[in-house]
Design a protein around this motif. Sequence first.
Motif, PDB file in Angstrom:
ATOM      1  N   ILE A  93       6.119 -11.319 -20.620  1.00 29.33           N
ATOM      2  CA  ILE A  93       5.392  -9.369 -21.030  1.00 29.33           C
ATOM      3  C   ILE A  93       7.039  -9.284 -22.632  1.00 29.33           C
ATOM      4  O   ILE A  93       6.267  -8.796 -23.279  1.00 29.33           O
ATOM      5  CB  ILE A  93       6.342  -9.244 -20.129  1.00 29.33           C
ATOM      6  N   VAL A  94       7.318 -10.401 -23.220  1.00 29.59           N
ATOM      7  CA  VAL A  94       8.608 -10.864 -23.986  1.00 29.59           C
ATOM      8  C   VAL A  94       7.554 -10.533 -25.486  1.00 29.59           C
ATOM      9  O   VAL A  94       7.416  -9.295 -26.394  1.00 29.59           O
ATOM     10  CB  VAL A  94       9.783 -10.753 -24.141  1.00 29.59           C
ATOM     11  N   PRO A  95       7.181 -11.521 -25.648  1.00 26.24           N
ATOM     12  CA  PRO A  95       6.185 -12.073 -27.069  1.00 26.24           C
ATOM     13  C   PRO A  95       4.926 -10.749 -26.940  1.00 26.24           C
ATOM     14  O   PRO A  95       4.388 -10.336 -27.818  1.00 26.24           O
ATOM     15  CB  PRO A  95       6.006 -13.336 -27.114  1.00 26.24           C
ATOM     16  N   LEU A  96       4.415 -10.320 -25.682  1.00 25.75           N
ATOM     17  CA  LEU A  96       2.739  -9.184 -25.879  1.00 25.75           C
ATOM     18  C   LEU A  96       3.581  -8.255 -26.169  1.00 25.75           C
ATOM     19  O   LEU A  96       2.649  -7.817 -26.734  1.00 25.75           O
ATOM     20  CB  LEU A  96       2.603  -9.552 -24.283  1.00 25.75           C
ATOM     21  N   TYR A  97       4.951  -7.575 -25.874  1.00 26.89           N
ATOM     22  CA  TYR A  97       5.383  -6.093 -25.481  1.00 26.89           C
ATOM     23  C   TYR A  97       5.405  -6.312 -27.595  1.00 26.89           C
ATOM     24  O   TYR A  97       4.626  -5.482 -27.992  1.00 26.89           O
ATOM     25  CB  TYR A  97       6.175  -6.431 -25.134  1.00 26.89           C
ATOM     26  N   ALA A  98       5.841  -6.753 -27.780  1.00 23.31           N
ATOM     27  CA  ALA A  98       6.114  -7.015 -29.010  1.00 23.31           C
ATOM     28  C   ALA A  98       5.014  -7.459 -30.162  1.00 23.31           C
ATOM     29  O   ALA A  98       5.372  -6.320 -31.571  1.00 23.31           O
ATOM     30  CB  ALA A  98       7.123  -8.640 -29.807  1.00 23.31           C
ATOM     31  N   GLY A  99       4.441  -7.538 -29.752  1.00 20.82           N
ATOM     32  CA  GLY A  99       3.167  -7.824 -30.590  1.00 20.82           C
ATOM     33  C   GLY A  99       2.417  -7.121 -30.631  1.00 20.82           C
ATOM     34  O   GLY A  99       2.065  -6.151 -31.598  1.00 20.82           O
ATOM     35  N   LEU A 100       2.077  -6.595 -29.099  1.00 26.41           N
ATOM     36  CA  LEU A 100       1.249  -5.018 -28.775  1.00 26.41           C
ATOM     37  C   LEU A 100       1.810  -3.572 -29.549  1.00 26.41           C
ATOM     38  O   LEU A 100       1.472  -3.247 -29.948  1.00 26.41           O
ATOM     39  CB  LEU A 100       0.955  -4.659 -27.574  1.00 26.41           C
ATOM     40  N   LEU A 101       2.961  -3.542 -29.881  1.00 27.69           N
ATOM     41  CA  LEU A 101       4.235  -2.812 -30.562  1.00 27.69           C
ATOM     42  C   LEU A 101       3.461  -2.645 -32.329  1.00 27.69           C
ATOM     43  O   LEU A 101       3.446  -1.783 -32.796  1.00 27.69           O
ATOM     44  CB  LEU A 101       5.393  -2.536 -30.145  1.00 27.69           C
ATOM     45  N   GLY A 102       3.426  -4.013 -32.467  1.00 20.84           N
ATOM     46  CA  GLY A 102       3.278  -4.249 -33.993  1.00 20.84           C
ATOM     47  C   GLY A 102       1.921  -3.784 -34.239  1.00 20.84           C
ATOM     48  O   GLY A 102       1.723  -3.008 -35.457  1.00 20.84           O
ATOM     49  N   VAL A 103       0.882  -3.877 -33.361  1.00 16.96           N
ATOM     50  CA  VAL A 103      -0.348  -4.077 -33.659  1.00 16.96           C
ATOM     51  C   VAL A 103       0.113  -1.826 -33.759  1.00 16.96           C
ATOM     52  O   VAL A 103      -0.888  -1.247 -34.833  1.00 16.96           O
ATOM     53  CB  VAL A 103      -1.522  -4.465 -32.568  1.00 16.96           C
ATOM     54  N   LEU A 104      -0.135  -1.159 -32.509  1.00 16.73           N
ATOM     55  CA  LEU A 104       0.388  -0.183 -32.714  1.00 16.73           C
ATOM     56  C   LEU A 104       0.697   0.835 -33.625  1.00 16.73           C
ATOM     57  O   LEU A 104      -0.200   1.436 -34.041  1.00 16.73           O
ATOM     58  CB  LEU A 104       0.480   0.085 -31.557  1.00 16.73           C
ATOM     59  N   GLN A 105       1.734   0.296 -34.693  1.00 17.84           N
ATOM     60  CA  GLN A 105       2.476   0.671 -35.794  1.00 17.84           C
ATOM     61  C   GLN A 105       1.782   0.627 -36.927  1.00 17.84           C
ATOM     62  O   GLN A 105       1.447   1.642 -37.245  1.00 17.84           O
ATOM     63  CB  GLN A 105       3.625  -0.119 -36.021  1.00 17.84           C
ATOM     64  N   ALA A 106       1.226  -1.064 -36.311  1.00 17.17           N
ATOM     65  CA  ALA A 106      -0.049  -0.755 -37.986  1.00 17.17           C
ATOM     66  C   ALA A 106      -0.861  -0.126 -37.993  1.00 17.17           C
ATOM     67  O   ALA A 106      -1.224   0.157 -39.266  1.00 17.17           O
ATOM     68  CB  ALA A 106      -0.447  -2.199 -38.163  1.00 17.17           C
ATOM     69  N   LYS A 107      -1.757  -0.262 -36.942  1.00 17.78           N
ATOM     70  CA  LYS A 107      -2.661   0.704 -36.516  1.00 17.78           C
ATOM     71  C   LYS A 107      -2.653   2.535 -35.774  1.00 17.78           C
ATOM     72  O   LYS A 107      -3.171   2.821 -37.677  1.00 17.78           O
ATOM     73  CB  LYS A 107      -3.382   0.586 -35.075  1.00 17.78           C
ATOM     74  N   GLU A 108      -1.113   2.789 -36.732  1.00 19.46           N
ATOM     75  CA  GLU A 108      -0.620   4.649 -37.143  1.00 19.46           C
ATOM     76  C   GLU A 108      -0.301   4.500 -38.369  1.00 19.46           C
ATOM     77  O   GLU A 108       0.029   5.510 -38.571  1.00 19.46           O
ATOM     78  CB  GLU A 108      -0.375   5.026 -35.862  1.00 19.46           C
ATOM     79  N   SER A 109      -0.177   3.173 -39.056  1.00 23.36           N
ATOM     80  CA  SER A 109       1.498   3.469 -39.924  1.00 23.36           C
ATOM     81  C   SER A 109       2.652   4.299 -39.683  1.00 23.36           C
ATOM     82  O   SER A 109       2.646   4.941 -40.477  1.00 23.36           O
ATOM     83  CB  SER A 109       0.673   4.323 -41.298  1.00 23.36           C
ATOM     84  N   PHE A 110       3.097   3.821 -38.538  1.00 19.74           N
ATOM     85  CA  PHE A 110       3.760   4.161 -38.248  1.00 19.74           C
ATOM     86  C   PHE A 110       5.193   3.561 -37.566  1.00 19.74           C
ATOM     87  O   PHE A 110       4.713   2.334 -37.216  1.00 19.74           O
ATOM     88  CB  PHE A 110       3.178   5.337 -36.684  1.00 19.74           C
ATOM     89  N   CYS A 111       6.606   3.765 -38.297  1.00 27.35           N
ATOM     90  CA  CYS A 111       7.312   3.088 -37.837  1.00 27.35           C
ATOM     91  C   CYS A 111       8.468   3.258 -36.891  1.00 27.35           C
ATOM     92  O   CYS A 111       9.160   4.122 -37.288  1.00 27.35           O
ATOM     93  CB  CYS A 111       7.801   1.731 -39.102  1.00 27.35           C
ATOM     94  N   VAL A 112       7.794   3.017 -35.787  1.00 29.55           N
ATOM     95  CA  VAL A 112       9.570   3.736 -35.062  1.00 29.55           C
ATOM     96  C   VAL A 112      10.233   3.167 -34.994  1.00 29.55           C
ATOM     97  O   VAL A 112      11.481   4.297 -34.774  1.00 29.55           O
ATOM     98  CB  VAL A 112       8.879   2.137 -33.051  1.00 29.55           C
ATOM     99  N   GLY A 113      10.905   2.363 -35.619  1.00 30.92           N
ATOM    100  CA  GLY A 113      12.271   1.706 -36.506  1.00 30.92           C
ATOM    101  C   GLY A 113      12.457   2.788 -37.001  1.00 30.92           C
ATOM    102  O   GLY A 113      13.755   3.457 -36.370  1.00 30.92           O
ATOM    103  N   PHE A 114      11.762   3.109 -38.217  1.00 29.47           N
ATOM    104  CA  PHE A 114      12.200   4.682 -39.059  1.00 29.47           C
ATOM    105  C   PHE A 114      12.523   5.838 -38.314  1.00 29.47           C
ATOM    106  O   PHE A 114      13.455   6.345 -38.042  1.00 29.47           O
ATOM    107  CB  PHE A 114      10.934   4.842 -40.379  1.00 29.47           C
ATOM    108  N   ALA A 115      11.657   6.175 -36.874  1.00 33.47           N
ATOM    109  CA  ALA A 115      11.147   6.923 -36.282  1.00 33.47           C
ATOM    110  C   ALA A 115      12.703   7.638 -35.525  1.00 33.47           C
ATOM    111  O   ALA A 115      13.417   8.201 -35.418  1.00 33.47           O
ATOM    112  CB  ALA A 115      10.030   7.406 -35.284  1.00 33.47           C
TER     113      ALA A 115
END
Length: 80
Positions: free
Chosen positions: A3-25
């Motif tokens: 689940i850990v690598p899947l989560y990291a990968g999905l979060l990266g894809v979602l951030q790229a798709k939306e041009s939004f950075c969770v860390g910056f937020a």
Amino acid sequence: MTIVPLYAGLLGVLQAKESFCVGFAKQGVYDVSESGEGRRDVSDEAYRRADRIHAVALAIEALVGATVGAACLYLFGLVV
């Protein structure tokens, strides 16, 4: 631990798709420059709150997707 690598990968894809950075937020900043050197504070508290809510929503979406993906992998015997 699939689940850990899947989560990291999905979060990266979602951030790229939306041009939004969770860390910056989480930090309350934004950067729309190409170089990455134009970081500025989000001054309006309402926008900061909206960004934090959006960040949590993306993280939850990635977690759900990773959980479903990991369950499928185990269900179909692709991961031992």
